[in-house]
Design a protein around this motif. Structure first.
Motif, PDB file in Angstrom:
ATOM      1  N   ASN A 128      29.622 -55.645 -17.750  1.00  0.00           N
ATOM      2  CA  ASN A 128      30.915 -55.187 -18.248  1.00  0.00           C
ATOM      3  C   ASN A 128      31.592 -54.290 -17.207  1.00  0.00           C
ATOM      4  N   LEU A 129      32.162 -54.940 -16.207  1.00  0.00           N
ATOM      5  CA  LEU A 129      32.754 -54.199 -15.087  1.00  0.00           C
ATOM      6  C   LEU A 129      33.930 -53.324 -15.515  1.00  0.00           C
ATOM      7  N   ALA A 130      34.732 -53.784 -16.467  1.00  0.00           N
ATOM      8  CA  ALA A 130      35.882 -52.983 -16.914  1.00  0.00           C
ATOM      9  C   ALA A 130      35.414 -51.674 -17.546  1.00  0.00           C
ATOM     10  N   SER A 131      34.403 -51.736 -18.405  1.00  0.00           N
ATOM     11  CA  SER A 131      33.889 -50.503 -19.018  1.00  0.00           C
ATOM     12  C   SER A 131      33.203 -49.616 -17.995  1.00  0.00           C
ATOM     13  N   ARG A 132      32.559 -50.216 -17.038  1.00  0.00           N
ATOM     14  CA  ARG A 132      31.935 -49.411 -15.979  1.00  0.00           C
ATOM     15  C   ARG A 132      33.005 -48.660 -15.189  1.00  0.00           C
ATOM     16  N   ARG A 133      34.149 -49.305 -14.937  1.00  0.00           N
ATOM     17  CA  ARG A 133      35.252 -48.629 -14.234  1.00  0.00           C
ATOM     18  C   ARG A 133      35.813 -47.489 -15.079  1.00  0.00           C
ATOM     19  N   VAL A 134      35.942 -47.707 -16.390  1.00  0.00           N
ATOM     20  CA  VAL A 134      36.436 -46.641 -17.273  1.00  0.00           C
ATOM     21  C   VAL A 134      35.505 -45.440 -17.183  1.00  0.00           C
ATOM     22  N   LEU A 135      34.198 -45.682 -17.303  1.00  0.00           N
ATOM     23  CA  LEU A 135      33.242 -44.565 -17.231  1.00  0.00           C
ATOM     24  C   LEU A 135      33.335 -43.841 -15.895  1.00  0.00           C
ATOM     25  N   GLU A 136      33.509 -44.598 -14.814  1.00  0.00           N
ATOM     26  CA  GLU A 136      33.644 -43.970 -13.494  1.00  0.00           C
ATOM     27  C   GLU A 136      34.888 -43.074 -13.456  1.00  0.00           C
ATOM     28  N   LYS A 137      36.008 -43.562 -13.994  1.00  0.00           N
ATOM     29  CA  LYS A 137      37.239 -42.761 -14.025  1.00  0.00           C
ATOM     30  C   LYS A 137      37.065 -41.502 -14.867  1.00  0.00           C
ATOM     31  N   LEU A 138      36.182 -41.572 -15.874  1.00  0.00           N
ATOM     32  CA  LEU A 138      35.944 -40.424 -16.743  1.00  0.00           C
ATOM     33  C   LEU A 138      34.929 -39.447 -16.167  1.00  0.00           C
ATOM     34  N   GLY A 139      34.403 -39.751 -14.985  1.00  0.00           N
ATOM     35  CA  GLY A 139      33.475 -38.831 -14.333  1.00  0.00           C
ATOM     36  C   GLY A 139      32.011 -39.071 -14.647  1.00  0.00           C
ATOM     37  N   PHE A 140      31.688 -40.199 -15.270  1.00  0.00           N
ATOM     38  CA  PHE A 140      30.286 -40.527 -15.522  1.00  0.00           C
ATOM     39  C   PHE A 140      29.665 -41.070 -14.250  1.00  0.00           C
ATOM     40  N   ARG A 141      28.371 -40.846 -14.112  1.00  0.00           N
ATOM     41  CA  ARG A 141      27.633 -41.445 -12.995  1.00  0.00           C
ATOM     42  C   ARG A 141      26.460 -42.218 -13.571  1.00  0.00           C
ATOM     43  N   GLU A 142      26.245 -43.398 -13.005  1.00  0.00           N
ATOM     44  CA  GLU A 142      25.149 -44.239 -13.472  1.00  0.00           C
ATOM     45  C   GLU A 142      23.828 -43.609 -13.047  1.00  0.00           C
ATOM     46  N   THR A 143      22.881 -43.586 -14.005  1.00  0.00           N
ATOM     47  CA  THR A 143      21.610 -42.900 -13.751  1.00  0.00           C
ATOM     48  C   THR A 143      20.398 -43.804 -13.894  1.00  0.00           C
ATOM     49  N   GLY A 144      20.591 -45.022 -14.311  1.00  0.00           N
ATOM     50  CA  GLY A 144      19.451 -45.914 -14.474  1.00  0.00           C
ATOM     51  C   GLY A 144      19.823 -47.079 -15.357  1.00  0.00           C
ATOM     52  N   ARG A 145      18.808 -47.748 -15.849  1.00  0.00           N
ATOM     53  CA  ARG A 145      19.052 -48.899 -16.706  1.00  0.00           C
ATOM     54  C   ARG A 145      17.929 -49.075 -17.700  1.00  0.00           C
ATOM     55  N   THR A 146      18.224 -49.750 -18.773  1.00  0.00           N
ATOM     56  CA  THR A 146      17.222 -50.185 -19.725  1.00  0.00           C
ATOM     57  C   THR A 146      17.615 -51.600 -20.140  1.00  0.00           C
ATOM     58  N   GLY A 147      16.841 -52.558 -19.761  1.00  0.00           N
ATOM     59  CA  GLY A 147      17.184 -53.955 -20.004  1.00  0.00           C
ATOM     60  C   GLY A 147      18.471 -54.308 -19.272  1.00  0.00           C
ATOM     61  N   HIS A 148      19.452 -54.827 -20.016  1.00  0.00           N
ATOM     62  CA  HIS A 148      20.745 -55.195 -19.416  1.00  0.00           C
ATOM     63  C   HIS A 148      21.770 -54.081 -19.526  1.00  0.00           C
ATOM     64  N   ASN A 149      21.368 -52.913 -19.959  1.00  0.00           N
ATOM     65  CA  ASN A 149      22.272 -51.775 -20.098  1.00  0.00           C
ATOM     66  C   ASN A 149      22.121 -50.829 -18.917  1.00  0.00           C
ATOM     67  N   LEU A 150      23.249 -50.348 -18.452  1.00  0.00           N
ATOM     68  CA  LEU A 150      23.256 -49.272 -17.477  1.00  0.00           C
ATOM     69  C   LEU A 150      23.434 -47.972 -18.237  1.00  0.00           C
ATOM     70  N   LEU A 151      22.736 -46.950 -17.810  1.00  0.00           N
ATOM     71  CA  LEU A 151      22.842 -45.629 -18.420  1.00  0.00           C
ATOM     72  C   LEU A 151      23.697 -44.761 -17.524  1.00  0.00           C
ATOM     73  N   ALA A 152      24.538 -43.944 -18.125  1.00  0.00           N
ATOM     74  CA  ALA A 152      25.412 -43.046 -17.356  1.00  0.00           C
ATOM     75  C   ALA A 152      25.466 -41.701 -18.064  1.00  0.00           C
TER      76      ALA A 152
END
Length: 156
Positions: A128-152
């Motif tokens: 979900n690249l669009a949601s990943r971009r939203v989180l980036e704009k909101l100041g979230f940073r990706e910290t890992g993953r669980t299955g197909h989910n990225l954690l931020a």
């Protein structure tokens, strides 16, 4: 009681059972890669009535309403799957690409900070690249993953 948050174009407020058709439309529009338990099942569930009955289950999720039309275009807010709150949002496809998710997310991040939370989490499908971009704009940073989910996370 849920707050009412306002931005220049949006009002975020408590969800109501009368808006359940909008929330069901979100279910029908979900990407086929979303797991089956988060999509409309072969039995047609959840129905509008099912979703209306569940509206009050997550008081931290707020309806996202456009100020100019009073149209509900999705939800954004906080859920509490663990000790720390998690940002959650979903908008109708017709509302994608207008910056509404980022605008609503900024209001919720500010609300969380004012409420005294020190950190927010978010999970997003890796595709979900669009949601990943939203989180980036909101100041979230990706910290890992669980299955197909990225954690931020985002420090407040």
């Amino acid at each position: 009681m849920s707050p009412v948050l306002e931005t220049s174009r949006l009002v975020l407020r408590s969800r109501t059972a009368s808006e359940a058709a909008v929330y069901r439309q979100l279910w029908t529009e979900r990407d086929p890669r979303v797991p089956p338990h988060r999509r409309i099942g072969p039995d047609g569930r959840p129905t509008v009535a099912d979703l209306a009955a569940r509206t009050a289950e997550n008081p931290g999720l707020l309806a996202v309403e456009r100020k100019d039309t009073a149209e509900v275009i999705g939800y954004c807010g906080l859920v509490f799957p663990g000790e720390e709150p998690e940002l959650a949002y979903e908008l109708l496809r017709a509302a994608h690409g207008h910056g509404y998710a980022t605008e609503a997310g900024q209001a919720v991040v500010a609300w969380a900070r004012e409420a005294g939370y020190r950190r927010l989490r978010a999970t997003v499908w890796d595709w979900n690249l669009a949601s990943r971009r939203v989180l980036e704009k909101l100041g979230f940073r990706e910290t890992g993953r669980t299955g197909h989910n990225l954690l931020a996370v985002r420090e407040l």
